[in-house]
Write a protein that holds these residues in place. Structure first.
Motif, short mmCIF file in Angstrom:
data_model
loop_
_atom_site.label_atom_id
_atom_site.label_comp_id
_atom_site.label_asym_id
_atom_site.label_seq_id
_atom_site.Cartn_x
_atom_site.Cartn_y
_atom_site.Cartn_z
N PHE A 10 10.41 4.83 7.81
CA PHE A 10 9.53 3.72 8.15
C PHE A 10 8.31 4.15 8.96
O PHE A 10 7.49 3.31 9.32
CB PHE A 10 10.31 2.65 8.92
N ALA A 11 8.20 5.42 9.29
CA ALA A 11 7.04 5.89 10.04
C ALA A 11 5.79 5.83 9.16
O ALA A 11 5.84 6.17 7.97
CB ALA A 11 7.26 7.33 10.51
N PRO A 12 4.65 5.40 9.70
CA PRO A 12 3.44 5.26 8.88
C PRO A 12 3.04 6.52 8.14
O PRO A 12 2.62 6.47 6.99
CB PRO A 12 2.38 4.84 9.90
N PHE A 164 3.62 -13.11 1.15
CA PHE A 164 5.06 -12.94 1.34
C PHE A 164 5.45 -11.47 1.25
O PHE A 164 6.18 -10.95 2.09
CB PHE A 164 5.84 -13.76 0.30
N ILE A 165 4.95 -10.77 0.24
CA ILE A 165 5.28 -9.34 0.07
C ILE A 165 4.80 -8.53 1.27
O ILE A 165 5.52 -7.69 1.81
CB ILE A 165 4.65 -8.81 -1.23
N ASP A 166 3.57 -8.78 1.70
CA ASP A 166 2.99 -7.98 2.78
C ASP A 166 3.68 -8.19 4.11
O ASP A 166 3.65 -7.30 4.97
CB ASP A 166 1.49 -8.30 2.93
N GLY A 167 4.31 -9.35 4.31
CA GLY A 167 4.90 -9.63 5.61
C GLY A 167 6.40 -9.73 5.65
O GLY A 167 6.97 -9.98 6.71
N ALA A 171 10.41 -3.45 8.11
CA ALA A 171 10.03 -2.14 8.64
C ALA A 171 8.54 -2.04 8.94
O ALA A 171 8.13 -1.21 9.75
CB ALA A 171 10.43 -1.05 7.65
N THR A 172 7.72 -2.85 8.28
CA THR A 172 6.27 -2.71 8.44
C THR A 172 5.57 -3.99 8.86
O THR A 172 4.37 -3.97 9.14
CB THR A 172 5.64 -2.22 7.11
N ASP A 176 1.72 -11.13 12.86
CA ASP A 176 0.76 -11.87 12.05
C ASP A 176 1.19 -11.90 10.59
O ASP A 176 1.20 -12.96 9.96
CB ASP A 176 -0.63 -11.23 12.17
N THR A 177 1.52 -10.72 10.02
CA THR A 177 1.91 -10.70 8.61
C THR A 177 3.24 -11.40 8.37
O THR A 177 3.44 -12.01 7.32
CB THR A 177 1.97 -9.25 8.07
#
Length: 397
Positions: A10-12, A164-167, A171-172, A176-177
């Motif tokens: 999950f690390a960027p 919905f997918i973005d938030g 893990a990410t 806001d999202t």
């Protein structure tokens, strides 16, 4: 049990290019335990092809979280992806008629018309952003028409689904999202609730009308299942195809020799799409499963109730199955990728996704006799892998 470096998968920095980390993890014995980012529990991550394939098929691993713990209120009511047989079978059979080979083949000409209309907006000599203007709207239009969503509603429909997918990825997601994701799924649910009632009063020939008949005449759907399966079809029915087209296009742009080979031999396109699915899959890991009893997978003991995540992106580059796994080879055969899953939950829409991708690339290669990448952005996710933007140099004036 060895934890991956940094914050795990999950690390960027790892999400930007997870494949070297996947290779490290495949070399470790058993599986590895990945804590959830919020510190509450975790999951066993499986990365080798044989282990991932077993997990996708093993019915000792449940998709129904309520069978192993109290899940309380859920954002979405039950749909076919989070249920086991016989409920999964019952729901899947109700929509399967819309995805038969005969029905899908009959859509090719119309999908081609959609692709040509979208590409008709390309301006000679001007940069073209291929995600928002092509890869995203094409599958949205297809699934919207299948469900019976009116044309005027499709932009809202797409934005709600994207939010919905973005938030929704724990893990990410940011506050806001995550808030936008909640708003998006509520808006989609409300929209489909109204559309279902419209179809009850005035049925048409779309999939929602078919499901309404199944609910009313056959008693084949329980309360909430009709709307939740519509939501599933929207999200699963277009998000993965968007990413297939975007990731596949990027792979071709990054491997000009393969792009040239495809231009010289267009009949290679079906195999090229299978390689796109393997090389940089739209879904990096399957939805969670949980053990109904103590089991062992790949030498790893998994206790009853523990979560398992099958990392498809890692399995697709397992050198024991795929020679030279980090090479993008559009003639690779056999190609036993796991991008559409295995077993009972094998993706119902796989043939439609591959048809949409084939038509999309045929038309794109025709309009762009030469393609060069200008820039790109990625959408952050630990589950889906896709692009936000992909800019191409426009066709020469």
């Amino acid at each position: 049990m060895t934890a991956p470096r940094s914050a795990g998968l999950f690390a960027p920095d790892i999400l930007a290019d997870p494949y070297p980390t996947y290779a490290d993890l495949r070399a470790q014995p058993g599986a590895f335990w990945q804590p959830h980012p919020n510190g509450a529990g975790g999951m066993w991550m499986l990365t080798r092809h044989a282990d991932v394939e077993q997990a996708l098929k093993d019915q000792r691993l449940t998709k129904d979280a309520s069978r192993v713990r109290d899940v309380g209120d859920q954002t979405m009511p039950s749909h076919m992806l989070d249920r086991d047989p016989p409920d999964h079978t019952r729901m899947r059979n109700l929509v399967a008629h819309a995805f038969t080979p005969r029905v899908i083949e009959g859509q090719e000409a119309h999908i081609r018309d959609i692709a040509r209309t979208l590409l008709g907006r390309v301006e000679l000599g001007q940069p073209f952003e291929a995600m928002r203007n092509y890869a995203m709207p094409l599958p949205v239009i297809v699934i919207a028409e299948l469900l019976g969503v009116p044309e005027d509603d499709r932009d809202s429909f797409r934005h709600w689904s994207s939010d919905f997918i973005d938030g929704s990825d724990f893990a990410t997601a940011t506050p806001d999202t995550a808030g936008k994701a909640q708003q998006g799924i509520m808006a989609l649910g409300g929209y489909f609730t109204e559309l279902v009632e419209t179809r009850r009063a005035a049925p048409t020939d779309d999939l929602i009308s078919h499901l309404v008949r199944a609910e009313e005449e056959l008693g084949a759907l329980e309360p909430g299942e009709l709307v939740s399966n519509c939501l599933l079809l929207v999200i699963a029915g277009h998000e993965t195809t968007v990413n297939l087209i975007g990731n596949g296009l990027l792979a071709l742009l990054n491997h000009p020799e393969e792009l040239a080979r495809l231009r010289a031999q267009p009949t290679l396109l079906p195999g090229a799409i299978e390689e796109m699915l393997r090389y940089d899959p739209p879904v990096q890991r399957a939805l969670f499963r949980a053990a109904l009893e103590d089991i062992e997978i790949g030498g790893q003991r998994i206790g009853k109730g523990e979560q398992v995540s099958a990392v498809i992106g890692a399995a697709n580059r397992d050198s024991s199955v795929f020679p030279d796994p980090n090479a993008f080879d559009i003639t690779r055969s056999p190609n036993r990728h796991l991008s559409f899953g295995r077993g009972l939950h094998f993706c119902l829409g796989a043939p439609l996704a591959k048809l949409e991708a084939r038509v999309a690339f045929e038309e794109l290669l025709h309009v762009f006799p030469e393609m060069k990448l200008k820039s790109l952005t990625r959408r952050p996710s630990s589950m889906f892998r896709g692009l936000g933007e992909l800019w191409l140099d426009g066709p020469p004036a």
